[in-house]
Write a protein that holds these residues in place. Sequence first.
Motif, mmCIF file in Angstrom:
data_model
loop_
_atom_site.group_PDB
_atom_site.id
_atom_site.type_symbol
_atom_site.label_atom_id
_atom_site.label_comp_id
_atom_site.label_asym_id
_atom_site.label_seq_id
_atom_site.Cartn_x
_atom_site.Cartn_y
_atom_site.Cartn_z
ATOM 1 N N ILE A 68 0.822 -1.286 0.006
ATOM 2 C CA ILE A 68 0.116 -0.165 0.001
ATOM 3 C C ILE A 68 0.937 1.280 -0.115
ATOM 4 N N TYR A 69 0.810 2.029 -1.071
ATOM 5 C CA TYR A 69 1.540 3.103 -1.001
ATOM 6 C C TYR A 69 0.453 4.568 -0.894
ATOM 7 N N THR A 70 0.865 5.594 -0.286
ATOM 8 C CA THR A 70 0.189 6.695 0.008
ATOM 9 C C THR A 70 0.675 7.782 -0.903
ATOM 10 N N LEU A 71 -0.271 8.304 -1.441
ATOM 11 C CA LEU A 71 -0.073 9.719 -2.589
ATOM 12 C C LEU A 71 0.245 10.750 -1.671
ATOM 13 N N SER B 140 -2.123 13.399 2.154
ATOM 14 C CA SER B 140 -2.981 11.962 1.863
ATOM 15 C C SER B 140 -3.932 12.228 0.864
ATOM 16 N N PHE B 141 -3.343 12.162 -0.525
ATOM 17 C CA PHE B 141 -4.474 12.366 -1.544
ATOM 18 C C PHE B 141 -4.977 11.181 -1.954
ATOM 19 N N GLY B 142 -4.590 10.269 -1.380
ATOM 20 C CA GLY B 142 -5.240 8.618 -1.838
ATOM 21 C C GLY B 142 -4.108 7.571 -1.649
ATOM 22 N N TYR B 143 -4.380 6.409 -2.082
ATOM 23 C CA TYR B 143 -3.523 5.403 -2.171
ATOM 24 C C TYR B 143 -3.635 4.250 -3.444
ATOM 25 N N ILE B 144 -2.544 3.574 -3.427
ATOM 26 C CA ILE B 144 -2.361 2.618 -4.450
ATOM 27 C C ILE B 144 -2.192 1.120 -3.880
ATOM 28 N N ASP B 145 -2.876 0.298 -4.158
ATOM 29 C CA ASP B 145 -2.769 -0.887 -3.554
ATOM 30 C C ASP B 145 -2.464 -1.859 -4.589
#
Length: 237
Positions: A24-27, A46-51
């Motif tokens: 899980i990466y955080t923008l 914390s604009f969103g995340y990448i899973d």
Amino acid sequence: MRQLLLILALGLALVGGSSRADSIYTLNYDSCTGGCGNGQGTSNNSFGYIDLAQVGTNQVQVTLQITDPSYIVNTGNGTNHAPFAFNTDKSITISNISDGVSNPSTYFTAGAINAGVSGLGTFNYEIACTSSCSPGASGGGEGTYLSFLVTAQSGALNLNDFIANANGFYFASDIIGPSGKTGEVASNQSPTTTGGTGGSGGSGGSGNVPEPASLTIMGAGLAALGAIRRRRVKRRS
């Protein structure tokens, strides 16, 4: 009694088999001119995340979730901007793009860019807007969600094959942020990891994570066995 034991065994099996390798990466990085969030150049957003989810020996499911009220956009009709960009150290194909509304997506398409993204450096793959995408803030954005499948053209593909570019950025997304500004945001931090299999480039793993339904089944079985045991003790006394 036999049925309860079977329920308990099922719950234990589900707990043991429910782990899945995820990164899980955080923008977290704001590269928008004027700042989409806490200001251009800041890394505490914390604009969103990448899973990233390992779904096969040569496949990874990628999910981008932008946090409302931010939205994916196509700033300046795509000049030095990408709705979503990333790097891998393997040659890949991208398929099964979903945007949360249409599957296959009518708003997004896959491509190899090998080009610079504004303020962040070069990425070699992107999810680009189709002709139906609206440009920039005037279009109001194209939703908050993307999901697609990445497959290695040969050999295995693991989570640690998704790598940072020369400037240290793993992923980038063109958004309109809470401030109303548009531009690229990115992830330049190592991921958190969950699951027991597959590669990972990150730190801070949390081990196997059972799904709530599995825990519920196991808990119900244990509670029922405890109740039976208490009844038997009362009868004997």
